[in-house]
Design an enzyme around this catalytic site. Structure first.
Site, mmCIF file in Angstrom:
data_model
loop_
_atom_site.group_PDB
_atom_site.id
_atom_site.type_symbol
_atom_site.label_atom_id
_atom_site.label_comp_id
_atom_site.label_asym_id
_atom_site.label_seq_id
_atom_site.Cartn_x
_atom_site.Cartn_y
_atom_site.Cartn_z
ATOM 1 N N ASP A 51 0.825 -1.197 0.000
ATOM 2 C CA ASP A 51 0.000 0.000 0.000
ATOM 3 C C ASP A 51 0.869 1.260 0.000
ATOM 4 O O ASP A 51 1.910 1.311 0.654
ATOM 5 C CB ASP A 51 -0.887 -0.002 1.251
ATOM 6 C CG ASP A 51 -2.022 1.006 1.166
ATOM 7 O OD1 ASP A 51 -2.396 1.372 0.037
ATOM 8 O OD2 ASP A 51 -2.517 1.434 2.221
ATOM 9 N N ASN A 99 -10.162 -1.761 -6.373
ATOM 10 C CA ASN A 99 -9.278 -0.933 -7.203
ATOM 11 C C ASN A 99 -9.714 -0.916 -8.663
ATOM 12 O O ASN A 99 -9.392 0.022 -9.403
ATOM 13 C CB ASN A 99 -7.834 -1.432 -7.132
ATOM 14 C CG ASN A 99 -7.220 -1.308 -5.752
ATOM 15 O OD1 ASN A 99 -6.270 -2.022 -5.426
ATOM 16 N ND2 ASN A 99 -7.747 -0.406 -4.915
#
Length: 276
Positions: A51, A99
């Protein structure tokens, strides 16, 4: 009076200070590495939530795409660290089902990267030299054909290897994985002629585990998430029931070997009770 000599002196002092700090950090990293290896206990299955690529790029004043490029380089680097330490299984989460709903241009760029990197891994001497078996896990039905072909080629070329197992979680979501596992179990039972009420009465957790994307792999005993976010965001929800977690403040592209070793040392110092 010219200030140039003063500026030169300041720059020289800064370089000397930075070099000293670098030497101290290198020395600390070496000692930490020896301590981690001497302890010996490594995760059987390490989960990595990669991340912070976009925030890394933003903080550095770079284009978003460069954050992903640096993130890919870091993933290769961390893979090498895992190989050196003999970690048997690693799952890296590179794209979630959430995403996929991002800006279409960003998603197209990511798909191009997956195509390129899957083909690179299929030719990577480290993969073949260390007999790394690579699997792409997740929901890929909507991926472009070239990406599906690249992922399939990578899996096929490493299918018979018996070294590290590397799961690349792409188009992955923990809830979706559980739903897929339940669907597969019910489909198998229906094909065997079982009545629904009998399937419900006999259902056990191991029936779901047997149909997860990671079936046959030990549950992750250690999960690291970078970027300072303290949440799982759906990563391996079923498998992580007894996992140890480590949240690192640094963005993924800036994740250093010393950060990795600190995380492992923290893991080695924990007493795992498994709810007992």
């Amino acid at each position: 009076m010219s200030r140039e000599p003063l500026k030169v002196a300041v720059r020289t002092a800064k370089k000397t200070r930075d070099a000293a700090r670098g030497a101290l950090l290198w020395g600390y990293e070496q000692r930490l590495g020896r301590a981690v290896k001497a302890h010996g206990r490594m995760p059987r299955h390490l989960g990595l939530i990669l991340d912070g690529n976009r925030r890394f790029a933003r903080a550095a004043g770079m284009e978003r795409e460069m954050g992903y490029e640096f993130g890919i380089d870091k993933a290769h680097e961390v893979l090498q660290w895992c190989l050196e330490l003999g970690i048997p299984a690693v799952t890296i989460w590179v794209l979630s089902t959430d995403n996929i709903t991002r800006d279409p241009e960003e998603v197209r760029h990511l798909m191009g990267l997956f195509d390129r990197e899957a083909r690179n891994l299929a030719r990577d001497p480290r993969i073949h030299g260390n007999r790394v078996r690579v699997r792409a896990i997740g929901q890929h039905q909507e991926f472009p054909g070239n990406v599906l072909e690249a992922l399939r080629e990578l899996e096929e070329k490493t299918a018979d290897y018996d070294g590290m197992l590397l799961n690349i979680a792409v188009g992955y979501g923990g809830r979706e994985e559980i739903v897929d596992a339940v669907k597969q179990h019910l489909s198998e039972q229906a094909a065997a002629g079982k009545a629904l009420e009998d399937v419900i009465a006999a259902l056990e957790p191991e029936h779901i585990s047997a149909h997860l994307y990671t079936a046959g792999t030990p549950d992750p005993d250690f999960i690291i998430r970078t970027s300072g976010e303290i949440r799982l965001s759906g990563f391996m929800l079923w498998q992580s029931v007894y996992s140890e977690y480590y949240f690192c403040d640094v963005y993924w592209p800036g994740f250093r070997r010393v950060d990795f070793l600190r995380a492992l040392r923290d893991f080695q110092g924990r007493e795992r009770r498994f709810g007992k």
